[in-house]
Design an enzyme around this catalytic site. Structure first.
Site, PDB file in Angstrom:
ATOM      1  N   PRO A   2       0.836  -1.169  -0.196  1.00 47.58           N
ATOM      2  CA  PRO A   2       0.019  -0.088  -0.105  1.00 47.58           C
ATOM      3  C   PRO A   2       0.907   1.354   0.086  1.00 47.58           C
ATOM      4  CG  PRO A   2      -0.445  -1.317   1.680  1.00 47.58           C
ATOM      5  CD  PRO A   2       0.765  -2.101   1.354  1.00 47.58           C
ATOM      6  N   GLU A   3       0.567   2.060  -0.908  1.00 50.27           N
ATOM      7  CA  GLU A   3       1.132   3.516  -0.934  1.00 50.27           C
ATOM      8  C   GLU A   3      -0.037   4.548  -0.686  1.00 50.27           C
ATOM      9  OE1 GLU A   3       3.523   4.290  -4.667  1.00 50.27           O
ATOM     10  OE2 GLU A   3       3.817   1.992  -4.808  1.00 50.27           O
ATOM     11  N   HIS A  88      -6.544 -14.976   8.120  1.00 52.15           N
ATOM     12  CA  HIS A  88      -5.262 -13.989   8.487  1.00 52.15           C
ATOM     13  C   HIS A  88      -5.383 -13.009   9.378  1.00 52.15           C
ATOM     14  CE1 HIS A  88      -3.071 -16.627   5.476  1.00 52.15           C
ATOM     15  NE2 HIS A  88      -3.900 -16.093   4.798  1.00 52.15           N
ATOM     16  N   ARG A 149      21.673  14.945  -3.529  1.00 50.25           N
ATOM     17  CA  ARG A 149      21.898  13.733  -3.615  1.00 50.25           C
ATOM     18  C   ARG A 149      22.231  13.386  -4.952  1.00 50.25           C
ATOM     19  NH1 ARG A 149      17.940  11.498  -0.018  1.00 50.25           N
ATOM     20  NH2 ARG A 149      18.598   9.505  -0.464  1.00 50.25           N
TER      21      ARG A 149
END
Ligand SMILES: [Zn+2]
Length: 270
Positions: A2-3, A88, A149
Site C-alpha cells: 500500500p502506498e 489471516h 543527492r
C-alpha cells in the site's frame, strides 16, 4: 504494497465508522504486530479509549484517541482493515456500536505502535517529509532535495523524507508522466524537470486515490472492493508493451533493488 492512495482510501472508509466511537474491546492475536511491546499491554492501553480522528501521514494511519494517545499503524506489505471476517486476522477492534473492525495481514510485516501525544509529531516528523498533496511539497523543495543527492532519481523519490507516501508504483508512473529517466543522478535533474516531476507526482497520486488504489494481489478496501488503478498504469509492470504516448516498447530495469519500468524514448537517460 500500500502506498499513499491505498492508505488514503482505507482512511477515508475507516474515518466515518470509527470517529467518535469507543474501542469497547481490543484483541491482538499476533505478537509481531506490537513487538517489542507486549500485545496484551497494547490492547489494554487502547481498550476503553475513544477515537477522535483517523488520519493519514505518508503511509501511516493514525487513530487519534481522546486520551491524547495515538495508535500508529503501518500496513507494510499486506496489512489492511475489513468490516467482514477474513482469513489471516491479526487483531480486532470492537466498537461501542457493535461494529467489528478486523485487521488482516498475510505476510505479517505490518506494525501497531501506541504513542503518547507528545511523542507523535516528533516520531512522524523523523519518518516523513512533506505530504505531496499538501502545501509544503513544492517544486522548489523537491528541486533542493534532489540537488543534494547523487543517487539515482527514483531511489531518492522513494525516500519517505523526500516525498511522504510515494512508493514503487506511483514513482514509476510519475516519472513517466514527467518524462524523466529513473536512473538519472538526482543532482543532475534541472529545475524545470523537478517542477514537472512535482506536478506529475501529485497527478499520479490523485488518479490513484480516485481509483481507490491499485490491487495487484492482496490490497482490498475495508468494504472488500478492489482498487482499479492497476487498469490505468502507463508503465508500471508493462515491460514489452507499447508506451501509451509513443508506442516504443517499455523497458524494465532495477533501481535500488526495486523493479522499475520506463519508456526509453520518452524518458531518455541523457
Ligand atoms: Zn514513450
Amino acid at each position: 504494497m500500500p502506498e499513499l492512495p491505498e492508505v488514503e482510501t482505507i482512511r477515508a472508509q475507516l474515518a466515518p465508522r470509527l470517529e467518535g466511537r469507543t474501542l469497547a474491546r481490543v484483541e491482538i492475536f499476533d505478537p509481531r504486530l506490537t513487538r517489542p511491546h507486549d500485545l496484551f499491554e497494547v490492547a489494554e492501553e487502547l481498550e476503553g479509549d475513544r477515537v477522535v480522528a483517523v488520519e493519514r501521514h505518508g503511509k501511516y494511519l493514525l487513530l487519534r484517541l481522546e486520551s491524547g494517545f495515538g495508535l500508529l499503524v503501518h500496513l507494510r506489505m499486506t496489512g489492511g482493515f475489513h468490516w467482514q471476517p477474513v482469513s489471516h486476522e491479526r487483531a480486532l477492534l470492537e466498537l461501542d456500536d457493535g461494529t467489528r473492525v478486523v485487521y488482516r495481514d498475510v505476510r505479517r510485516f505490518g506494525t501497531w505502535l501506541v504513542l503518547e501525544g507528545a511523542e507523535l509529531e516528533p516520531y512522524l516528523a523523523a519518518k516523513n517529509g512533506p505530504e505531496p498533496l499538501g502545501p509544503r511539497f513544492t517544486a522548489r523543495w523537491l528541486s533542493e532535495q534532489l540537488a543534494r543527492r547523487r543517487a539515482p532519481l527514483k531511489a531518492v523519490l522513494l525516500d519517505q523524507r523526500v516525498v511522504a507516501g510515494l512508493g514503487n508504483i506511483y514513482a514509476d508512473e510519475a516519472l513517466w508522466r514527467a518524462r524523466v529517466n529513473p536512473l538519472r543522478p538526482a543532482n543532475e535533474i534541472s529545475t524545470d524537470d523537478a517542477g514537472r516531476l512535482a506536478r506529475a507526482i501529485r497527478a499520479a497520486l490523485r488518479t490513484g486515490i480516485e481509483r481507490q488504489g491499485s490491487t495487484l494481489s492482496d490490497y482490498r478496501t475495508p468494504e472488500g472492493a478492489s482498487g482499479s488503478m492497476q487498469d490505468e498504469f502507463r508503465v508500471y509492470g508493462r515491460d514489452g508493451e507499447p508506451c501509451p504516448r509513443c508506442r516504443t516498447t517499455i523497458t524494465k530495469t532495477r533501481v535500488g533493488g526495486r523493479g522499475t519500468w520506463f519508456c526509453p524514448r520518452c524518458q531518455p537517460l541523457q
